[in-house]
Design a protein around this motif. Structure first.
Motif: not given
Length: 704
Positions: A233-242, A339-342, A369-374
């Protein structure tokens, strides 16, 4: 008499090379699984190192530190009394393998290497690892001395085998193996294996979850069995979000499903399953007949059972009932995934917040808005008492030792989110007003400035050096002059963005710098409709893998879900760069400039990348789709124009801001779309001739 077994799988937010932090999260998941009565715990792929180490997997240190963490886990009594399936890289006979480590207490039972490696799209596993090319074969693996001193073992079985307990048989798959046509679970089920584990590092992509869940449920709907799916789960340092979503499935029915998007670093899903249900489900004549011709797996005997001992019926242990599968709509995926990635990027980079050039258009609006969602997710996690999020939020706002807890998304945004409207004489009142209203609604610290003095100064430098003054097209200038004057504005915005990102925290009495956010969507990147090194050049881009069509749907969703009426004005506005003068007869329009609509761009992108079409095959497909709405000649023109602009702008992709990967037609040159950035034949001459021949023939057929 049924045999009830309680099992757990999990989603962990592991960070590449964060060995001690990763181990802490692994141990936390084991402790939770044991507290929930589990006798088996399954974790994500390569969870000790983090999945996204990339070329760090070529370093010997990565393997050494993995064994050091594994040794700590074996010694930790909190990790005893439960069968563990843990992921880490292992070197065997000088060859690197992606492995599952199955252990009980201090005893390593089996090291199971991955058979089929993910090696396309975002994945390059064969760059680091070798697949185990010996199905159903086992060798002896010599354990490192640091492990032998703990376990008393000098060798363990290494290879494609399964575990046999007193009451069942368990086998492992790893991520990609589920997606292959001849998945291991098929033969395993025919050989009597009842529990399958799948440890994965599977990334989020819009509308992708149903494919994964269909494969998992189908695996046991057809073959019978108990399937435990764990994911990173999450961003582990790259472009992907697991995107997590751990699952427990019995005979095609979901009995446990975790969240797809969450700020929780550890999530454990537990269910109690009945082994007798599997045996009854497999009582088909065809299953029995096919099982007689299936090669057998070597069974590694163990000295324990997964079910509770004794024959006495225990009414307190109840099988978990099936539940409906839960999906998010694409609009929700956009609101939650980036949002989770950020949030992961913000907290782990130790930055002071974000800075966004807010233009008044729908792209930068979506990013805001994505920042606001975060911020909404952060507040929700704090309300639930998530101590990790509270600690990270305090650090982000510069109050690490305080009692501060975010309780309002806009208030939290006012501390970590900074926006700026960078206007010129070509900007309209409407875009400036929209930007101001949106900043007020999301709570950002907003700055409004006019860049005309800086733009004029740059142009005057050119006049002094060359003696020639470039003019806009509407004032009689050439196309070259017109483009250069637009690019001056765009590139100065990038300069101002980084200036403000570095100094706004200082202005507000804080230390640190801000992460600059880009806001070019995937369609603009595909077409190259952006200026190289303009404000599309940033630190990260939350929407760089999302189409304009999906962004509009997301803004409509956010308008209602977040109660932001101002977002309707962004949906109603005509997309425009506002880099040329507005006259009574001319207003710059993105789609007019590009010569194609954003909807058409999405279609071109999918045909080019997903369907692997060149110009000729794309034209043929679109002719069948778009006629009679468009003529063959009109379709040919659009296809040829798309490939021309794609070719001449491909070089821009080499420097694109790292973007959240959300679409399978992303043109990201750095990771996903490995194509040349210099295309000498930009008109695709031979393909264009073949298209013209078809158009001419179709025209002749109509005349006849």
């Amino acid at each position: 008499m049924g045999h009830l077994v309680t099992v757990s799988t999990c989603a962990l937010n592991q960070w590449a090379l964060d060995f001690e932090g990763n181990l802490d999260r692994i141990v936390a998941s084991i402790v939770q699984a044991k507290a929930q009565g589990s006798s088996l715990r399954v974790g994500p792929e390569l969870e000790i190192t983090g999945y996204g180490c990339l070329d760090h997997f070529l370093e010997g240190d990565t393997f050494l530190h993995s064994w050091e963490m594994y040794a700590r886990m074996l010694q930790n009594e909190d990790c005893h009394g439960i069968l563990l399936d843990v992921g880490m890289p292992v070197m065997h006979k000088n060859v690197r393998y992606n492995c599952r480590m199955l252990s009980y207490g201090k005893n390593i039972l089996l090291i199971r290497p991955k058979l089929w490696l993910a090696n396309d799209g975002n994945y390059r596993e064969m760059r680091y690892f070798t697949p185990w090319m010996k199905p159903r074969q086992v060798e002896k693996f010599a354990l490192p001395r640091m492990i032998s001193e703990i376990t008393g073992q000098h060798e363990v079985d290494f290879g494609d085998a399964v575990l046999s307990t007193f009451d069942t048989v368990l086998g492992a798959e790893t991520c990609e193996e589920l997606f292959t046509p001849d998945s291991p679970h098929i033969d395993m089920s025919l050989d009597g294996i009842e529990i399958f584990t799948n440890s994965s590092g599977s990334h989020h992509q819009l509308r992708k979850l149903d494919l994964r869940l269909n494969l998992i449920t189908e695996a046991t709907a057809k073959c019978g069995g108990i399937y435990l799916y764990a994911n990173q789960r999450g961003c582990d340092g790259d472009r992907l979000y697991y995107d997590g979503c751990p699952l427990i499935v019995v005979n095609g029915k979901v009995v446990g499903q975790g969240s797809q998007f969450s700020l929780n670093d550890v999530e454990v899903v537990t269910a109690t399953v009945d082994l007798e249900d599997v045996r009854s489900y497999r009582s088909l004549m065809s299953h029995g007949l096919q099982s007689r011709t299936t090669p057998t797996y070597q069974r590694i005997p163990t000295a324990f059972a997964l079910s509770k001992s004794g024959s006495t019926f225990d009414p307190t242990i109840v099988p978990t009932k099936p539940r409906p599968i839960r999906y998010h709509r694409p609009e929700e995926e956009i609101a939650l995934g980036p949002a989770c990635w950020m949030w992961d990027y913000l907290r782990r980079s130790k930055s002071a917040g974000f800075f966004l050039p807010l233009s008044g258009g729908i792209d930068s609006c979506s990013t805001a808005v994505i920042v606001y969602s975060m911020c909404r997710l952060v507040v929700s996690a704090c309300d639930e008492g998530n101590e990790d999020v509270i600690r990270d939020a305090r650090r982000a706002v510069g109050l690490p030792e305080s009692e501060y807890i975010p309780t309002d998304p806009a208030e939290f945004a006012s501390r970590i989110f900074h926006t700026c409207y960078m206007g010129t004489e070509n900007s309209s009142f409407d875009t400036r007003q929209r930007a101001t209203r949106l900043a007020n609604d999301v709570g950002s610290y907003h700055v409004d400035l006019n860049m005309d003095l800086a733009v004029s100064a740059v142009r005057e430098v050119f006049v002094v050096v060359t003696g020639k003054k470039p003019m806009f097209r509407v004032h009689g200038g050439s196309d070259a002059e017109n483009l250069a004057l637009q690019n001056i504005q765009a590139r100065l915005r990038m300069v101002f963005a980084y200036l403000f990102a570095q100094l706004l925290p200082w202005v507000r009495g804080r230390s640190g710098g801000l992460l600059v956010l880009g806001s070019a969507n995937v369609d603009e990147c595909l077409r190259g409709y952006l200026t190289k090194y303009d404000c599309s050049s940033a630190d990260i881009n939350p929407i760089g893998g999302i189409s304009k069509t999906d962004l509009k749907a997301f803004i409509a969703y956010a308008r209602d879900e977040y109660n932001m009426p101002v977002l309707q004005s962004f949906l109603d506005a005509t997309p425009t760069a506002e880099l040329e003068p507005i006259t009574e007869t001319y207003v710059q329009s993105d789609e007019a400039d590009m010569g194609m609509t954003y909807e058409e761009l999405s279609i071109f992108g999918r045909l080019r990348k997903i369907d692997k079409c060149g110009p000729y095959s794309m034209f043929i497909k679109l002719y069948h789709e778009w006629t009679p709405r468009l003529t063959a000649e009109q379709i040919a023109t659009k296809v040829k124009n798309f490939f021309f602009f794609y070719a001449i702008n491909r070089h821009k992709m080499t420097i694109m801001t790292p973007a959240y990967h959300a679409e399978s037609y992303s043109p990201d040159d750095n990771r996903f779309d490995l194509r040349p950035f210099l295309v000498p034949n930009m008109r695709y001459g031979w393909a264009a001739k073949k298209i013209d021949e078809v158009v001419a023939r179709l025209g002749a057929d109509k005349r006849d």
